[in-house]
Design an enzyme around this catalytic site. Sequence first.
Site: not given
Length: 114
Positions: A33, A102, A93-95, A87, A100
């Site tokens: 990340d 984490h 909080g998924q941007s 997320n 994906h």
Amino acid sequence: MATPEDCLFCAIAAGDIAADVVRSDEDTVTFRDTNPQAPTHVLVIPRRHVADVSEVAADPQLAAALLAGVAATADLLGLDAYRTVLNTGAGAGQSVFHVHAHILAGRPLSWPPG
């Protein structure tokens, strides 16, 4: 929503954008990340574009491949304690709208998360 043509993570999976890749196989790619929240913070993505965990849940083979990628990454990194976070949606909080997982490790992780 990102499409495969304009998706950052699809470009990373294809090798079109550089990333600090930790491991890859035919189904998943794991990379560090760029904004780590723990000493170990990597993302495991499927090579195929899917927006979120709801789409993964509809495909048992993809779900198994994603979880196998998480387990293989944890094994490769020698992690015996880690948190896996998925997320779903901007409010969570998924941007990047390519699913994906984490993997966070290397420090105490409190509960509930903040």
